[in-house]
Design a protein around this motif. Sequence first.
Motif, PDB file in Angstrom:
ATOM      1  N   VAL A   1       8.700  21.918   6.256  1.00 51.26           N
ATOM      2  CA  VAL A   1       7.809  21.044   5.471  1.00 51.26           C
ATOM      3  C   VAL A   1       8.641  20.457   4.344  1.00 51.26           C
ATOM      4  O   VAL A   1       9.285  21.187   3.561  1.00 51.26           O
ATOM      5  N   CYS A   2       8.650  19.097   4.235  1.00 48.97           N
ATOM      6  CA  CYS A   2       9.388  18.409   3.191  1.00 48.97           C
ATOM      7  C   CYS A   2       8.786  18.732   1.845  1.00 48.97           C
ATOM      8  O   CYS A   2       7.556  18.769   1.688  1.00 48.97           O
ATOM      9  N   THR A   3       9.652  18.965   0.874  1.00 50.87           N
ATOM     10  CA  THR A   3       9.179  19.313  -0.455  1.00 50.87           C
ATOM     11  C   THR A   3       8.791  18.105  -1.279  1.00 50.87           C
ATOM     12  O   THR A   3       8.370  18.247  -2.428  1.00 50.87           O
TER      13      THR A   3
ATOM     14  N   GLY B   1       5.317  16.606   1.899  1.00 49.25           N
ATOM     15  CA  GLY B   1       4.799  17.443   2.976  1.00 49.25           C
ATOM     16  C   GLY B   1       5.036  16.960   4.376  1.00 49.25           C
ATOM     17  O   GLY B   1       4.439  17.531   5.311  1.00 49.25           O
ATOM     18  N   CYS B   2       5.879  15.966   4.579  1.00 46.83           N
ATOM     19  CA  CYS B   2       6.190  15.545   5.942  1.00 46.83           C
ATOM     20  C   CYS B   2       7.058  16.595   6.623  1.00 46.83           C
ATOM     21  O   CYS B   2       7.550  17.525   5.997  1.00 46.83           O
ATOM     22  N   THR B   3       7.251  16.382   7.934  1.00 45.95           N
ATOM     23  CA  THR B   3       8.041  17.314   8.720  1.00 45.95           C
ATOM     24  C   THR B   3       9.410  16.673   8.991  1.00 45.95           C
ATOM     25  O   THR B   3       9.506  15.701   9.763  1.00 45.95           O
TER      26      THR B   3
ATOM     27  N   PRO C   1      11.495  11.794   7.847  1.00 44.84           N
ATOM     28  CA  PRO C   1      11.217  10.428   8.302  1.00 44.84           C
ATOM     29  C   PRO C   1      10.317   9.651   7.361  1.00 44.84           C
ATOM     30  O   PRO C   1      10.180   8.445   7.502  1.00 44.84           O
ATOM     31  N   CYS C   2       9.735  10.301   6.409  1.00 46.73           N
ATOM     32  CA  CYS C   2       8.752   9.601   5.561  1.00 46.73           C
ATOM     33  C   CYS C   2       9.471   8.803   4.467  1.00 46.73           C
ATOM     34  O   CYS C   2       9.282   7.588   4.347  1.00 46.73           O
ATOM     35  N   HIS C   3      10.270   9.461   3.652  1.00 50.05           N
ATOM     36  CA  HIS C   3      10.883   8.758   2.522  1.00 50.05           C
ATOM     37  C   HIS C   3      12.394   8.964   2.468  1.00 50.05           C
ATOM     38  O   HIS C   3      13.030   8.642   1.464  1.00 50.05           O
TER      39      HIS C   3
ATOM     40  N   GLY D   1      17.352  11.526  -1.290  1.00 48.78           N
ATOM     41  CA  GLY D   1      15.947  11.169  -1.201  1.00 48.78           C
ATOM     42  C   GLY D   1      15.118  11.720  -2.351  1.00 48.78           C
ATOM     43  O   GLY D   1      15.620  12.319  -3.306  1.00 48.78           O
ATOM     44  N   PRO D   2      13.841  11.486  -2.257  1.00 48.19           N
ATOM     45  CA  PRO D   2      12.946  11.887  -3.384  1.00 48.19           C
ATOM     46  C   PRO D   2      12.583  13.361  -3.403  1.00 48.19           C
ATOM     47  O   PRO D   2      11.832  13.776  -4.307  1.00 48.19           O
ATOM     48  N   ALA D   3      13.025  14.138  -2.441  1.00 53.55           N
ATOM     49  CA  ALA D   3      12.641  15.552  -2.453  1.00 53.55           C
ATOM     50  C   ALA D   3      13.155  16.201  -3.726  1.00 53.55           C
ATOM     51  O   ALA D   3      14.349  16.118  -4.039  1.00 53.55           O
TER      52      ALA D   3
HETATM   53 FE1  FES Z   1       9.785  13.822   2.945  1.00 52.44          FE
HETATM   54 FE2  FES Z   1       8.774  12.028   1.258  1.00 52.44          FE
HETATM   55  S1  FES Z   1       7.836  13.462   2.378  1.00 52.44           S
HETATM   56  S2  FES Z   1      10.770  12.390   1.766  1.00 52.44           S
END
Ligand code: FES
Length: 351
Positions: free
Chosen positions: A273-275, A278-280, A293-295, A308-310
């Motif tokens: 789970v992306c910090t 919450g994407c995978t 893949p989200c940001h 990235g923004p994590a």
């Molecule tokens: Fe993974 Fe935004 S949710 S980078």
Amino acid sequence: MAEKKKLTVAEMLAAARAGDGGGAADKTAGDAPAAGTPPAAEGASSTPPKPAAPAASGEPIKPATAPGGGRMSVADMLAAARTAKAPGAAPAGEKTASEKAAPAPKPKPAAAAAKPAEPAAPAEPRDTASILGAARKSEKAGPMSKAEAAAKPAAAPPKPTIVVPPMPLKPAYAKPKVVVAKSADEADRRDFAGAMLAVGFLMVAGISGIWTLLTVKFMFPNVLREPPSKFKVGFPDAFPGGQVQEKFKAQFGIWVVNAEYNGQQQIVALKSVCTHLGCTPNWLEAEQKFKCPCHGSGFYKDGINFEGPAPRPLERYAIRLADDGQIEVDKSRTFQEEMGAWTDPGSFIPV
Ligand code: FES
């Protein structure tokens, strides 16, 4: 001397009624002996004078007269009826020798002679009750023989006449109405109305069924079937150093990684789970990194974020060697690197 005839009781009573108008005065006159007539002897009281016989049947009955010319009282008539015997017979105790030897023929009255076909009269009753009963009704008093009882017609009670009134006619509103389709249009309208009514009933039945199902579902709580928090992933030799095992990602949402962290080779369970939001993320074997893949956040093989923004590294689940030597992961406990939790022995298996 005029020929005497035996009076029937009816004639006696009729004569008594006809001559009863005189009242007490007549009775007194009838009872008292006439002037010049010698008084009756004591024995004469038992043999009262017989009343005068009527001239013939059908003629008006004349009042009975006493031997002295006066009228006979009712008592005298009844006494005469009790003591009377065959016509022309002498009083009791005064029968002559010739009468005893050969009874004299009975003289027939003129009225009887005029009716030759008249049947013989039955024997007259002798007691007072029978005389009066026979006088009141023209029936034979006393007991009757079997032949008379059989010949006597049974008095059938009169049948009541039941008059049944006629049934009233039904009023117009009580008669059954015959519905006849007047035209094809009216029949079509009736069919359409029937179809709409059927549709309405079906809709109501459907809604009622749905409400019933919802009510039944409400009565039973929802049970969320989640995978167990603890599960085994295999023996440690199945995870060679420097490799990321992705086969548990879909089922358990983890990566099993054998990587180096702070100079120590460890087997860890990373949470997929992306910090950031919450994407995978995906493991890119060619680039040796986790990429969201989200940001576009990127993480190294050990889970440390580097692009990235994590805002922080990936999280770890608790991991240990089970009694059977297999690696057991417990998802009920997480370890965050920024919190210094990755140094906890429960967050890794040293290799
Ligand atoms: Fe993974 Fe935004 S949710 S980078």
